[in-house]
Scaffold this motif. Structure first.
Motif, PDB file in Angstrom:
ATOM      1  N   LYS A  89       7.758  22.819  38.871  1.00 20.54           N
ATOM      2  CA  LYS A  89       9.172  22.848  39.262  1.00 20.54           C
ATOM      3  C   LYS A  89      10.207  21.978  38.509  1.00 20.54           C
ATOM      4  CE  LYS A  89       8.705  24.579  43.851  1.00 20.54           C
ATOM      5  NZ  LYS A  89       9.129  24.435  45.235  1.00 20.54           N
ATOM      6  N   MET A  90       9.875  21.788  37.178  1.00 15.20           N
ATOM      7  CA  MET A  90      10.539  21.270  36.100  1.00 15.20           C
ATOM      8  C   MET A  90      10.845  21.921  34.590  1.00 15.20           C
ATOM      9  SD  MET A  90       8.181  17.979  34.905  1.00 15.20           S
ATOM     10  CE  MET A  90       7.854  17.591  36.621  1.00 15.20           C
ATOM     11  N   VAL A  91      12.035  21.333  34.185  1.00 11.45           N
ATOM     12  CA  VAL A  91      12.471  21.768  32.828  1.00 11.45           C
ATOM     13  C   VAL A  91      11.971  20.215  32.156  1.00 11.45           C
ATOM     14  CG1 VAL A  91      14.073  22.494  31.094  1.00 11.45           C
ATOM     15  CG2 VAL A  91      13.997  23.743  33.425  1.00 11.45           C
ATOM     16  N   LYS A  92      11.388  20.673  30.787  1.00 11.72           N
ATOM     17  CA  LYS A  92      11.218  19.365  29.957  1.00 11.72           C
ATOM     18  C   LYS A  92      11.905  19.561  28.793  1.00 11.72           C
ATOM     19  CE  LYS A  92       6.681  18.343  31.728  1.00 11.72           C
ATOM     20  NZ  LYS A  92       5.077  18.010  31.706  1.00 11.72           N
ATOM     21  N   ARG A  93      12.619  18.358  28.297  1.00  7.49           N
ATOM     22  CA  ARG A  93      13.113  18.335  26.908  1.00  7.49           C
ATOM     23  C   ARG A  93      12.438  17.273  25.979  1.00  7.49           C
ATOM     24  NH1 ARG A  93      19.523  17.275  25.224  1.00  7.49           N
ATOM     25  NH2 ARG A  93      19.163  17.285  22.952  1.00  7.49           N
ATOM     26  N   LEU A  94      12.168  17.802  24.492  1.00  7.10           N
ATOM     27  CA  LEU A  94      11.437  17.318  23.766  1.00  7.10           C
ATOM     28  C   LEU A  94      12.503  16.953  22.834  1.00  7.10           C
ATOM     29  CD1 LEU A  94       8.033  19.300  23.837  1.00  7.10           C
ATOM     30  CD2 LEU A  94       8.547  17.289  25.274  1.00  7.10           C
ATOM     31  N   SER A  95      12.346  15.756  22.086  1.00  2.29           N
ATOM     32  CA  SER A  95      13.334  15.359  20.904  1.00  2.29           C
ATOM     33  C   SER A  95      12.859  16.214  19.844  1.00  2.29           C
ATOM     34  CB  SER A  95      13.076  13.980  20.571  1.00  2.29           C
ATOM     35  OG  SER A  95      11.781  13.771  20.174  1.00  2.29           O
ATOM     36  N   LYS A  96      13.357  16.112  18.632  1.00  2.00           N
ATOM     37  CA  LYS A  96      13.079  16.801  17.363  1.00  2.00           C
ATOM     38  C   LYS A  96      11.708  16.504  16.783  1.00  2.00           C
ATOM     39  CE  LYS A  96      14.892  17.138  12.601  1.00  2.00           C
ATOM     40  NZ  LYS A  96      15.922  16.686  11.680  1.00  2.00           N
ATOM     41  N   ASP A  97      11.332  15.280  17.091  1.00  2.00           N
ATOM     42  CA  ASP A  97      10.101  14.927  16.745  1.00  2.00           C
ATOM     43  C   ASP A  97       9.049  15.243  17.850  1.00  2.00           C
ATOM     44  OD1 ASP A  97      10.595  12.867  18.069  1.00  2.00           O
ATOM     45  OD2 ASP A  97      10.097  11.202  16.986  1.00  2.00           O
ATOM     46  N   GLU A 100       8.498  13.646  24.393  1.00  2.00           N
ATOM     47  CA  GLU A 100       8.946  13.984  25.680  1.00  2.00           C
ATOM     48  C   GLU A 100      10.317  12.947  25.873  1.00  2.00           C
ATOM     49  OE1 GLU A 100       8.110  14.224  30.352  1.00  2.00           O
ATOM     50  OE2 GLU A 100       6.986  15.247  28.913  1.00  2.00           O
ATOM     51  N   GLU A 101      11.410  13.597  26.156  1.00  2.00           N
ATOM     52  CA  GLU A 101      12.932  12.693  26.410  1.00  2.00           C
ATOM     53  C   GLU A 101      13.344  12.654  27.735  1.00  2.00           C
ATOM     54  OE1 GLU A 101      15.586  12.629  22.342  1.00  2.00           O
ATOM     55  OE2 GLU A 101      15.625  14.338  23.691  1.00  2.00           O
ATOM     56  N   ALA A 102      12.952  13.933  28.503  1.00  2.00           N
ATOM     57  CA  ALA A 102      13.509  14.089  29.801  1.00  2.00           C
ATOM     58  C   ALA A 102      12.640  14.997  30.707  1.00  2.00           C
ATOM     59  CB  ALA A 102      14.979  14.268  29.976  1.00  2.00           C
ATOM     60  N   GLU A 103      12.803  14.810  31.909  1.00  2.00           N
ATOM     61  CA  GLU A 103      12.470  15.821  32.941  1.00  2.00           C
ATOM     62  C   GLU A 103      13.396  16.146  33.903  1.00  2.00           C
ATOM     63  OE1 GLU A 103       8.996  14.224  34.875  1.00  2.00           O
ATOM     64  OE2 GLU A 103       7.581  14.708  33.164  1.00  2.00           O
ATOM     65  N   ILE A 104      13.877  17.515  34.178  1.00  2.00           N
ATOM     66  CA  ILE A 104      14.729  18.009  35.065  1.00  2.00           C
ATOM     67  C   ILE A 104      14.090  18.629  36.279  1.00  2.00           C
ATOM     68  CG2 ILE A 104      16.732  19.474  35.189  1.00  2.00           C
ATOM     69  CD1 ILE A 104      17.172  19.252  32.294  1.00  2.00           C
ATOM     70  N   ARG A 105      14.120  17.998  37.241  1.00  2.00           N
ATOM     71  CA  ARG A 105      13.258  18.490  38.473  1.00  2.00           C
ATOM     72  C   ARG A 105      14.271  19.559  39.200  1.00  2.00           C
ATOM     73  NH1 ARG A 105       8.520  16.276  39.232  1.00  2.00           N
ATOM     74  NH2 ARG A 105       8.017  14.458  37.730  1.00  2.00           N
ATOM     75  N   LEU A 106      13.655  20.658  39.784  1.00  2.00           N
ATOM     76  CA  LEU A 106      14.257  21.775  40.327  1.00  2.00           C
ATOM     77  C   LEU A 106      13.714  21.851  41.818  1.00  2.00           C
ATOM     78  CD1 LEU A 106      14.242  24.022  37.338  1.00  2.00           C
ATOM     79  CD2 LEU A 106      16.238  22.828  38.227  1.00  2.00           C
ATOM     80  N   ASP A 107      14.293  22.724  42.677  1.00  2.00           N
ATOM     81  CA  ASP A 107      13.860  23.052  43.853  1.00  2.00           C
ATOM     82  C   ASP A 107      13.102  24.215  43.842  1.00  2.00           C
ATOM     83  OD1 ASP A 107      14.981  20.703  45.177  1.00  2.00           O
ATOM     84  OD2 ASP A 107      16.546  21.897  45.554  1.00  2.00           O
TER      85      ASP A 107
END
Length: 287
Positions: A89-97, A100-107
């Motif tokens: 239940k999350m969306v992950k963001r990865l940088s250009k290289d 992992e930069e961030a995790e967006i948690r969802l319901d």
């Protein structure tokens, strides 16, 4: 040729390239924003790969989900990527290289995602996990900032009826309509930017022996057409901006089998994946 806008739909689509996918059972695609000759592929493995039109690998990212595969991905202009982690239940963001930069948690359980012209992420989400279904099965669309702030939620029509059951893929059209394939509803549901229902497409039914419409991935092109993969019927449907079936763009006659993943690149070429054969095929259909 069918004339529409400044471009024309060719009488027959022309295959321009094909290659065997380096990902097993490829089921989804994500276009490169900077180079139309590159694409991300996802399948049943716990990784995604970026490849060129010959299938040469340019990048690989390992993903961590129980089922292995991310359920959607999109690349930004800076070459960073977002991908949805269905089981966690999350969306992950990865940088250009690709760090992992961030995790967006969802319901809810995230599925397909795309970029909007307003500079946001549009995301499909389901209330139940992928394999489950019961009377509570429903879905929604979220408009989010890149930081994960929810700006809009689309779930019901003006009669308070649920618009979605199991939305799996999403694309924004040139008029900012939000187009969603719903595998449990057996339809493509399209709403305007504010969430007002415009139309639902249920398959056309031109073939007398056609099985039930089960849309997989969809995308839009530069003149507002909507292309939809229909893997159970070995078809790619092409709709106009108002949901009318223009034609079956790709059929077994064009050499496709069980199309699943589908994306239209910035040059208006359509890429499809065949889950069973493992091929990725690229066609030109506008000129």
């Amino acid at each position: 040729m069918v004339v529409q806008g400044r471009k024309q739909i060719m009488k027959s689509a022309k295959e321009v390239a094909r290659f065997k996918s380096a990902i097993k059972q490829p089921i989804g695609l994500g276009c490169s924003r900077l180079n139309a000759d590159l694409i991300w592929i996802r399948g049943i493995e716990a990784k995604i790969k970026k490849v060129d039109m010959q299938g040469n690998e340019k990048a690989t990212v390992k993903t961590v989900t129980k089922v292995g595969r991310p359920s959607g991905l999109v690349e930004l202009d800076d070459e960073s990527i977002f991908f949805s982690d269905l089981d966690n239940k999350m969306v992950k963001r990865l940088s250009k290289d690709l760090q992992e930069e961030a995790e967006i948690r969802l319901d809810w359980y995230p599925m397909g995602l795309c970029l909007s012209r307003s500079g946001h992420i549009l995301l499909c989400a389901a209330f139940l996990p992928w394999q489950a279904t019961d009377a509570s099965d429903r879905g929604k669309v979220l408009r989010m900032s890149y930081n994960g702030v929810t700006l809009q939620e689309i779930m019901k029509d003006d009669e308070e009826k649920h618009l979605y059951c199991r939305p799996i893929c999403i694309s924004e059209n040139i008029n900012q309509d939000i187009c969603v394939s719903d595998t449990r509803r057996h339809s493509v549901t399209v709403v305007n930017r504010t969430g007002l229902l415009r139309f639902a497409y249920a398959g056309g039914g031109f073939h007398k022996d056609q099985e039930e419409f089960r849309p997989a991935e969809l995308d839009t092109d530069s003149i507002g057409n909507i292309a939809v993969s229909d893997h159970t019927n070995n078809l790619v449907h092409l709709l106009d901006i108002d949901g009318n079936l223009i034609k079956y763009l790709l059929t077994a006659k064009e050499g496709i089998s069980g199309p699943r993943g589908l994306k239209v690149d910035k040059e208006d070429r359509i890429w499809i994946t065949e889950e069973r054969t493992g091929y990725v095929k690229i066609f030109k259909y506008l000129e």
